[in-house]
Design an enzyme around this catalytic site. Structure first.
Site, short mmCIF file in Angstrom:
data_model
loop_
_atom_site.label_atom_id
_atom_site.label_comp_id
_atom_site.label_asym_id
_atom_site.label_seq_id
_atom_site.Cartn_x
_atom_site.Cartn_y
_atom_site.Cartn_z
N GLU A 144 -26.00 0.20 6.87
CA GLU A 144 -24.95 1.02 6.25
C GLU A 144 -24.35 1.86 7.37
OE1 GLU A 144 -26.76 2.92 2.86
OE2 GLU A 144 -27.48 0.99 2.08
N GLU A 369 -22.18 8.09 -0.79
CA GLU A 369 -21.95 6.65 -0.62
C GLU A 369 -20.49 6.51 -0.20
OE1 GLU A 369 -24.14 4.22 -0.96
OE2 GLU A 369 -25.83 5.17 -2.02
#
Length: 549
Positions: A144, A369
């Site tokens: 990520e 996120e």
């Protein structure tokens, strides 16, 4: 011709007179080179030979920076930076802005890579008493990658705009900011650019998910401790962080505690619907596992500070380019009102970092996120920076709301480790070695409860306003000695009952959290057959979370 004794003595004296100045100069040269060597070594290591003089400037001064110290090869571009390039950039920034930045490592990864942290402050090498600490952590899951690059750009933005941006200057003058671009540098090295889903690079080099590796308030987490999480735990135990955010990828939402719940349930009908979802473009069945996880609980797991967490999450989402719209990443994916969600209401997980920061150390921590794709191609980085820049900066400013002050005794000495909480908000926090404390609160009327071993408990009412934090200093008075500890005397009178009650353990405020908090100590509200099915679904949740979450 014979040489007389007198001539020999004269020659010796002449030789000695010649040698003494030569030896003196040689010794001076050696000492001089040694001093230059020590000074150079200390400069390279970034250490000081002695305490700074009284005229040392703790604030930023333009004469101390030179942007030419950053070579063109190390200027930050919109590309992904591997560990070596990231390290070069951080070192270059620290050398270029020595009065605004300080680079340090909190430990090493499994494969020996440093877990770098950059401090940004008008006083980077010295804590100014009363200033709160804020932190950002990114790349906890190695694949990520957006958060890693956003934090590198944030470091550059704050340093370069200190002298020209009024808000940035105010932030660095009044806040100590700690930025960790990568908590999982080993995982990033094996992750692949352009991969939006999947697990390659997610875990550390031993195959552990670092966001399932912390102590948990709701369940007993027995996963083996990893060096990256141990380093973070030591880090947050030494620095009293007040506000924090953990940057992830795979969705577009600001998620806040609790991440776990004692009441996990499973909606089997909805689960079957998702598992029989529409087919993908290539004809294969696609399953949105985040949607699967969302079915594990229909009830959010709320903290006593729900209002604060919703607010700071909204500060990020509404300052983001699109997060506040709450749009799904793809058809069938979950939507989030205002771009925020309670973590457990989305999907529960055990051993998460944000719950640990909040319960064990009193730090308001949320998970951002940042992208629907976990590792998008580098050509999209400029747009991600455009969307996140303002949100990253404004979020840190929220540390300057609520209440703050000092806890001291009657002799004006700081009281370290005083347990504190806001009435009706049982998750507490503690004072630092300087007696400092901070708590983020929204405008309203509150009561602060304070307890420290050896002191009478104290309560103080106060008001929080929108415009600036409330300053509330607390003075604690030492508890009178117990009756059996008093010297016996015929004239001795029984102790005052009220004074005795102040030290009665039953009168002490109830605290949740703190460094000695036990795992799995949260109240378990379920029992019987409901609890049985809850335990089964918890195990399923843990397995699926390990695989896909």
């Amino acid at each position: 011709m014979e040489t007389s004794t007198e001539d020999v003595e004269d020659d010796k004296r002449s030789c000695c007179c010649t040698m003494k100045p030569a030896m003196w100069y040689l010794m001076m040269i050696v000492v001089g080179f040694f001093y230059v060597y020590l000074t150079a070594i200390q400069y390279i290591r970034g250490q000081e030979l002695h305490d700074p003089s009284s005229d040392y400037l703790p604030q930023y001064d333009p004469q101390y920076f030179d942007e030419n110290l950053i070579s063109p090869a190390n200027q930050l571009d919109f590309e992904y930076h591997n560990y070596a390039r990231m390290t070069d950039f951080l070192r270059s920034m620290s050398a270029t802005y020595p009065n605004l930045t300080a680079l340090y490592s909190i430990g090493k990864s499994v494969q020996g890579r440093d877990l770098w942290v950059m401090v940004l402050s008008a006083s980077p090498y010295e804590h100014i008493v009363g200033q709160p600490n804020v932190k950002y952590v990114a790349n906890m899951h190695g694949n990520e990658a957006i958060g890693r690059e956003m934090l590198l750009h944030l470091i550059e933005y704050l340093a370069k705009n200190y002298s020209s941006d009024e808000y940035v200057r105010w932030l660095l003058d009044n806040t100590r900011i700690h930025i960790m671009p990568s908590m999982n540098p080993d995982g990033f090295e094996v992750a692949r650019e352009g991969t939006c889903q999947g697990g390659q690079g997610r875990y550390n080099a031993r195959g552990f998910d670092l966001n399932r590796n912390f102590p948990d308030y709701f369940k007993q987490n027995n996963k083996r401790n990893q060096p990256e999480t141990e380093a973070v735990k030591q880090w947050v135990s030494k620095i009293q962080f007040v506000l924090s955010a953990n940057l992830h990828g795979g969705a577009l939402v600001a998620s806040y505690p609790f991440d776990n719940s004692p009441n996990t349930t499973l909606d089997w009908t909805e689960l079957l619907r998702i598992l029989n979802a529409s087919q993908g473009e290539d004809g294969r069945e696609e399953v949105d596992f985040r949607s699967v996880f969302q079915q594990y609980t229909s009830t959010p797991s709320l903290t006593p500070d729900e209002d604060v967490f919703k607010h700071i999450s909204s500060v990020y989402s509404f300052n983001h380019g699109t997060m506040h719209l709450g749009l799904p990443c793809k058809p069938g994916a979950p939507t989030f009102s205002n771009g925020t969600t309670n973590g457990a209401a989305w999907y529960p997980l055990t051993g998460g970092m944000q719950d640990y920061n909040y319960v064990w150390h009193g730090c308001m921590d949320i998970t951002i996120e940042m992208s629907c794709c976990k590792y998008p191609t580098a050509d999209r980085l400029p747009k991600f920076w455009e969307d996140n820049k303002k949100a990253l900066v404004r979020y840190m400013g929220e540390v300057h709301r609520g209440v703050r002050g000092f806890v001291k005794d009657e002799y004006d000495n700081p009281v370290e480790g005083a347990s504190m909480k806001i009435r009706n908000r049982d998750v507490g926090f503690q004072s630092t070695k300087y007696g400092e404390y901070w708590r983020i609160l929204l405008p309203g009327f509150y009561t602060l409860e304070v307890y420290a071993e050896g002191f009478d408990p104290r309560e103080e009412d106060f008001t929080v306003v929108e415009s600036n934090p409330t300053l509330l200093n607390i003075t604690l008075y030492r508890t009178p000695p117990a009756p059996d500890a008093l010297p016996s005397s015929p004239q001795h009178q029984p102790p005052n009952t009220a004074a005795g009650d102040r030290n009665d353990p039953s009168q002490r405020p109830v605290f949740v959290g703190g460094p000695n908090q036990q795992q799995g100590a949260a109240p378990q509200n379920q029992g019987g057959i409901t609890g049985f099915f809850s335990s089964i679904t918890n195990q399923i949740s843990n397995v699926l979370s390990d695989l896909f979450g």
